[in-house]
Design a protein around this motif. Structure first.
Motif, PDB file in Angstrom:
ATOM      1  N   TYR A   1       0.852  -1.189   0.000  1.00  0.00           N
ATOM      2  CA  TYR A   1       0.000   0.000   0.000  1.00  0.00           C
ATOM      3  C   TYR A   1       0.886   1.237   0.000  1.00  0.00           C
ATOM      4  CZ  TYR A   1      -4.049  -2.845   1.313  1.00  0.00           C
ATOM      5  OH  TYR A   1      -5.061  -3.770   1.335  1.00  0.00           O
ATOM      6  N   GLU A   2       0.416   2.274  -0.633  1.00  0.00           N
ATOM      7  CA  GLU A   2       1.111   3.555  -0.621  1.00  0.00           C
ATOM      8  C   GLU A   2       0.679   4.358   0.599  1.00  0.00           C
ATOM      9  OE1 GLU A   2       3.520   4.589  -2.843  1.00  0.00           O
ATOM     10  OE2 GLU A   2       3.328   2.514  -3.545  1.00  0.00           O
ATOM     11  N   LYS A   3       1.569   5.179   1.102  1.00  0.00           N
ATOM     12  CA  LYS A   3       1.244   6.063   2.221  1.00  0.00           C
ATOM     13  C   LYS A   3       0.005   6.878   1.876  1.00  0.00           C
ATOM     14  CE  LYS A   3       3.079   9.908   4.893  1.00  0.00           C
ATOM     15  NZ  LYS A   3       4.255  10.748   5.169  1.00  0.00           N
ATOM     16  N   GLY A   4      -0.944   6.915   2.808  1.00  0.00           N
ATOM     17  CA  GLY A   4      -2.158   7.708   2.641  1.00  0.00           C
ATOM     18  C   GLY A   4      -3.306   6.977   1.984  1.00  0.00           C
ATOM     19  N   SER A   5      -3.064   5.790   1.432  1.00  0.00           N
ATOM     20  CA  SER A   5      -4.158   5.052   0.804  1.00  0.00           C
ATOM     21  C   SER A   5      -4.993   4.356   1.873  1.00  0.00           C
ATOM     22  CB  SER A   5      -3.626   4.038  -0.216  1.00  0.00           C
ATOM     23  OG  SER A   5      -2.827   3.061   0.416  1.00  0.00           O
TER      24      SER A   5
END
Length: 127
Positions: A47-51
């Motif tokens: 996962y990407e940061k903020g997702s």
């Protein structure tokens, strides 16, 4: 609890001995949500940061749980499938959501410490 870090979205993080990071929502967040009735746990993936990694639903509302840093989810708290109330009963312990391996562990130190988080929730209460 001084080893905990926090996000402005009211998630807490704890770095484990193996370098993974455990994530849950804070007591402030679960109190604002009310009685938790369902938790959608994340997939074991990157996962990407903020997702949005997870969703928590209560009798009042549904809310996203966001990935605090880029990384791979390696474990979820399967107890929440049958006992979502653990989030209300022990949000900072047995009510954790998932563990992930961060792409860059040093980014954890840039998150809010306990004092900074306490100031954030005090400011929210006064707003």
């Amino acid at each position: 609890m001084s080893e905990l870090r926090f996000t402005e979205d009211h998630e807490w993080l704890r770095v484990e001995a193996d370098g993974s990071v455990t994530v849950g929502i804070t007591a402030f967040a679960q109190n604002a949500l009310g009685d938790v009735v369902f938790v959608q746990l994340p997939e074991l993936q990157q996962y990407e940061k903020g997702s949005e990694a997870s969703t928590v639903e209560s009798v009042k509302a549904a809310s996203g749980v966001y990935m605090p840093l880029t990384g791979e989810v390696v474990e979820v708290n399967a107890q929440l499938d049958s006992s979502p109330e653990l989030v209300n009963e022990d949000p900072m312990g047995e009510g954790w959501f998932f563990r992930f391996t961060p792409a860059n562990i040093s980014e954890v130190s840039a998150l809010l410490d306990q004092d900074a988080y306490d100031r954030l929730i005090k400011a929210n209460a006064e707003a």
